[in-house]
Design an enzyme around this catalytic site. Sequence first.
Site, PDB file in Angstrom:
ATOM      1  N   ASP A   1      -8.322 -20.558 -18.291  1.00  0.00           N
ATOM      2  CA  ASP A   1      -7.486 -20.082 -16.758  1.00  0.00           C
ATOM      3  C   ASP A   1      -6.500 -21.276 -16.802  1.00  0.00           C
ATOM      4  OD1 ASP A   1      -6.967 -18.698 -14.608  1.00  0.00           O
ATOM      5  OD2 ASP A   1      -7.594 -16.936 -15.008  1.00  0.00           O
TER       6      ASP A   1
ATOM      7  N   HIS B   1      -3.939 -20.625 -18.536  1.00  0.00           N
ATOM      8  CA  HIS B   1      -2.451 -19.837 -17.652  1.00  0.00           C
ATOM      9  C   HIS B   1      -1.491 -20.669 -17.257  1.00  0.00           C
ATOM     10  CE1 HIS B   1      -5.809 -16.405 -17.012  1.00  0.00           C
ATOM     11  NE2 HIS B   1      -5.251 -16.950 -18.466  1.00  0.00           N
TER      12      HIS B   1
END
Length: 464
Positions: A261, A295
């Site tokens: 992430d 991300h």
Amino acid sequence: MQDIYNFPAEIAPIEAPFAMAQLRKPEFPAHTFDIRDFGAVEGGKIKNTEVFKKAIFAATQAGGGTVLVPRGKWLTGPIHLDDQINLHLTEGAEVLFSQDIADYLPAVYCRHEGINCYKYSPFIYANGKTNIAITGRGVLNGQGKPWWDLTTQEKAPGELLRAMADQDVPVEERVFIDDQNGRLRPAFIQPIGCRNILIEGVTILYGAFWTITPTYCENIIVRGVKIMTEGEYGHTPNGDGINPSSCKNVLIEYCYFDTGDDCIAIKSGRDKDGIKTGRPSENMVIRYCRGDRGHGGIVIGSEMSGGVRNVYAHDCIFQGTDRALRIKAARERGGYVKDLWFRNITADRIVHEAIMISMKYTADGFSGFRKGDQPPWFGNYHFYNITCHQAAGNLIKIDGLEEQPVENLHFEKINLTGEQGIAIANAKNVTFKDLTIRTQQTPAVNIDPGEAIKFEGEVKFTTD
């Protein structure tokens, strides 16, 4: 860019464009407490949870000191730090965290995705402590796979937690460790309400959820840390790297990320609970970091209802992340994100946008389009000497709100290459100076709508 693997022993002076304290490492009494002296069994098969408790207690009784983890594999449940404790992992030491979920009971006070609650203990936890550290060249291995199975069961408890917060249910009743309310995964390292924190040199692998998330803390140094939540062992769901939440005076430097992430994400609370708590994240410097997957490289939000201000990031590299720089909030989230500086940032192989500023972030596909009575405020951002060699999406995308545009952005010495150019919607007072844009698609710039968008100095647009 300096070598993140051979970071200097001493912290260089902080030179930020805002007033910020010069952070210093906490100092500890010269007492050492080797876990072997308290009965620790090496090999990674026998749990040493009580051993760590005894060693930390003995150190605390002596006024503090270093709890030493020597070479070898050491299995344990959660470790709770106390005042004046330095948990030091010798090079070659590996702390393996138990895969038995019941070991992380009883529930402790935490913040989960920006909302206060009680849930499973973080792997390393401290509440209200002063002068704590995790240091050394050893490894903290979360072995998080058993926790990942809870991901598919978290939608309902997550929605229940948000409903409880909106209805002002007392925090003590927001407990998520059983079938009644559901279960929420713990962070790997979460000091809460602490001061003078150092995390230095360690490698952290594959936790249950977010990796390092100091919450309501002051004076935090994270340096020379390697975080991997994406790799051979698997993909950690929500495996963010470092997420300061409502913290003040933070230095993050010489860190490496390969994450499932965001690499770094600055938070300050979600919706009503974050607004009610009213604790901003402020005075943060990020320098000499590198992210290879994630991300976002440096992200602010989306849980930012308590406000974020005074962030300075410089001399960082991101290659292979979804985005290099991202500032995001949901439309009704309230709060503010203001006074940000990004300087000397290099990016390559970016999966989506190189720079993304959005006030319509949503995880459900709908909330970004619902107008609320508390829109966030975004403004006063400075981008200088930003380079991206390749991005598959927009090089810069700015997406404000009709009812609250993004304001006062300055881009200077920007050199970006990618598939699509600059897209601006609902922004005003945006200046681009000395801009070079190379795109595969036209138009190079699309403004719909915008106010006082200026291009100054040497501006070049090239389409292949």
